[in-house]
Design a protein around this motif. Structure first.
Motif, PDB file in Angstrom:
ATOM      1  N   TYR A 128       0.794  -1.226   0.000  1.00 42.10           N
ATOM      2  CA  TYR A 128       0.000   0.000   0.000  1.00 42.10           C
ATOM      3  C   TYR A 128       0.831   1.283   0.000  1.00 42.10           C
ATOM      4  CZ  TYR A 128      -4.260  -2.688   0.736  1.00 42.10           C
ATOM      5  OH  TYR A 128      -5.313  -3.556   0.579  1.00 42.10           O
ATOM      6  N   LEU A 129       2.107   1.198   0.391  1.00 40.96           N
ATOM      7  CA  LEU A 129       2.875   2.430   0.571  1.00 40.96           C
ATOM      8  C   LEU A 129       4.104   2.554  -0.320  1.00 40.96           C
ATOM      9  CD1 LEU A 129       2.752   2.785   4.467  1.00 40.96           C
ATOM     10  CD2 LEU A 129       1.319   3.923   2.765  1.00 40.96           C
ATOM     11  N   ALA A 130       4.502   1.485  -1.010  1.00 38.52           N
ATOM     12  CA  ALA A 130       5.710   1.558  -1.832  1.00 38.52           C
ATOM     13  C   ALA A 130       5.482   2.436  -3.058  1.00 38.52           C
ATOM     14  CB  ALA A 130       6.133   0.164  -2.258  1.00 38.52           C
ATOM     15  N   ASN A 131       6.483   3.276  -3.343  1.00 36.17           N
ATOM     16  CA  ASN A 131       6.465   4.124  -4.539  1.00 36.17           C
ATOM     17  C   ASN A 131       7.754   3.916  -5.318  1.00 36.17           C
ATOM     18  OD1 ASN A 131       3.980   5.611  -4.008  1.00 36.17           O
ATOM     19  ND2 ASN A 131       5.092   6.557  -2.316  1.00 36.17           N
ATOM     20  N   ASN A 132       7.659   3.972  -6.638  1.00 38.87           N
ATOM     21  CA  ASN A 132       8.860   3.913  -7.483  1.00 38.87           C
ATOM     22  C   ASN A 132       9.735   2.698  -7.175  1.00 38.87           C
ATOM     23  OD1 ASN A 132       8.140   6.395  -8.733  1.00 38.87           O
ATOM     24  ND2 ASN A 132       9.000   7.501  -6.973  1.00 38.87           N
ATOM     25  N   ASN A 133       9.092   1.537  -7.131  1.00 42.93           N
ATOM     26  CA  ASN A 133       9.805   0.268  -6.914  1.00 42.93           C
ATOM     27  C   ASN A 133      10.477   0.173  -5.545  1.00 42.93           C
ATOM     28  OD1 ASN A 133       9.216  -0.772  -9.553  1.00 42.93           O
ATOM     29  ND2 ASN A 133      10.797   0.590 -10.370  1.00 42.93           N
ATOM     30  N   GLN A 134       9.982   0.906  -4.571  1.00 44.17           N
ATOM     31  CA  GLN A 134      10.515   0.785  -3.216  1.00 44.17           C
ATOM     32  C   GLN A 134      10.254  -0.620  -2.679  1.00 44.17           C
ATOM     33  OE1 GLN A 134       8.374   4.020  -1.314  1.00 44.17           O
ATOM     34  NE2 GLN A 134      10.263   5.212  -1.137  1.00 44.17           N
ATOM     35  N   LYS A 135      11.145  -1.088  -1.834  1.00 42.81           N
ATOM     36  CA  LYS A 135      10.995  -2.370  -1.159  1.00 42.81           C
ATOM     37  C   LYS A 135      11.101  -2.164   0.354  1.00 42.81           C
ATOM     38  CE  LYS A 135      10.617  -5.105  -4.748  1.00 42.81           C
ATOM     39  NZ  LYS A 135       9.377  -5.899  -4.979  1.00 42.81           N
ATOM     40  N   ALA A 136      10.145  -2.697   1.064  1.00 42.43           N
ATOM     41  CA  ALA A 136      10.188  -2.613   2.521  1.00 42.43           C
ATOM     42  C   ALA A 136      11.214  -3.598   3.054  1.00 42.43           C
ATOM     43  CB  ALA A 136       8.811  -2.921   3.102  1.00 42.43           C
TER      44      ALA A 136
END
Length: 312
Positions: A128-136
């Motif tokens: 729900y919160l990742a932007n621009n291929n972000q990875k938690a």
């Protein structure tokens, strides 16, 4: 002014108990906190355990049928409540109303029973919160050291599939960036655990160190990252204590390799932290503890530290 959102997690475990205790202990400014919970459940805990919030925080209500309360049991209703509370926190983050999230423990199986098949809260946040291929990324923060898990909730016989040079380089670079931006490290020192016993013993016990881990470390070093290894984990963590550690962060190749030392050295004060997204998330480093639910004996220390880290 931005705030911290706190989700109350699994209603049939210790999550409500430790959250109420932690909030009462910390006595935080009410205008900096949003609670995502259910007033009927809060009233139930007050009536049956004598636990109630001592301050009037803003509450966002998540529906729950109070007749579904069943301490010590995984239920579909409990899983649905946990998921909807977390999703609500994500919506607040998307809208820019909060700048950090604290999540009380949930049951992955209860969420699955409710139709939400995630391996943990970290994966929900990433969706729900990742932007621009972000990875938690999941990092456990203790008083003097932290541990990042290179793999999380996967079977042990699948771990080596994810220990690849490009994956290691990418994730450790993002870890260092997040430690600088979100955790205020200027130049964090990193130690990498080996995957195999004795770091593979020159390929006798596996070749992941030779083919993947060492090349990744050399590339990261060439980029100016302060990183060392791979070290046999059984020796590496014996040199670490809650009071003093040689490195700021330890990279564990799989779940238990990293969490055994965390829970031995700092179980009550460690914090499960999600980094790599635009918002910081913290959580206690333990689960729902169904075996002591409803007994009013749960220790809120880890929840206290999680709230403190998210705010400060």
């Amino acid at each position: 002014m931005k705030r911290t959102a706190i989700t109350f997690g699994e209603p049939n475990g210790i999550s409500f108990e430790i959250t109420i205790k932690a909030l009462n202990f910390l006595d935080l400014p009410a205008d900096k906190i949003i609670l995502i919970t259910n007033n009927d459940i809060l009233a139930y805990y007050k009536e049956n355990l004598g636990l109630s919030l001592e301050k009037d925080y803003k509450i966002i209500e998540v529906p729950f049928n109070i007749k579904s309360i069943n301490w010590g049991k995984e239920t579909e209703d409990g899983g649905e409540f946990s998921f909807q509370a977390l999703k609500t926190a994500c919506i607040l983050a998307q809208e820019g109303q909060i700048d950090s999230i604290v999540t009380a423990p949930v049951s992955k199986n209860a969420m699955k029973m409710a139709g939400h098949n995630y391996s943990g809260q970290t994966e929900v946040l990433e969706q729900y919160l990742a932007n621009n291929n972000q990875k938690a990324e999941m990092i456990f923060i203790c008083e003097k050291f932290s541990v990042m898990l290179m793999t999380r909730h996967i079977a042990i016989n699948q771990v080596n599939k994810f220990i690849k040079k490009n994956i290691l380089v990418d994730r450790i670079e993002k870890l260092v960036l997040s430690m600088k931006r979100q955790l205020n490290f200027s130049s964090p020192s990193i130690a990498v655990c080996a995957l195999n016993p004795h770091a593979g013993e020159n390929g006798m016990f596996g070749d992941e160190e030779i083919k993947e881990i060492i090349p990744a470390i050399k590339e990261l070093q060439s980029k100016g990252i302060n990183i060392s290894g791979p070290f046999p984990a059984d020796a590496l963590f014996t040199k670490c204590s809650i009071d003093e550690c040689q490195y700021d962060c330890y990279i564990a190749m799989y779940h238990d390799q990293g969490l055994i030392p965390v829970k031995l050295l700092s179980r009550d004060n460690s914090v499960n932290t999600t980094i790599g997204l635009n918002i910081l998330r913290t959580s206690p480093a333990h689960g729902t503890a169904y075996d002591i639910a409803g007994k009013n004996i749960a220790n809120p220390s880890s929840m206290i530290e999680a709230i403190k880290l998210a705010i400060h």
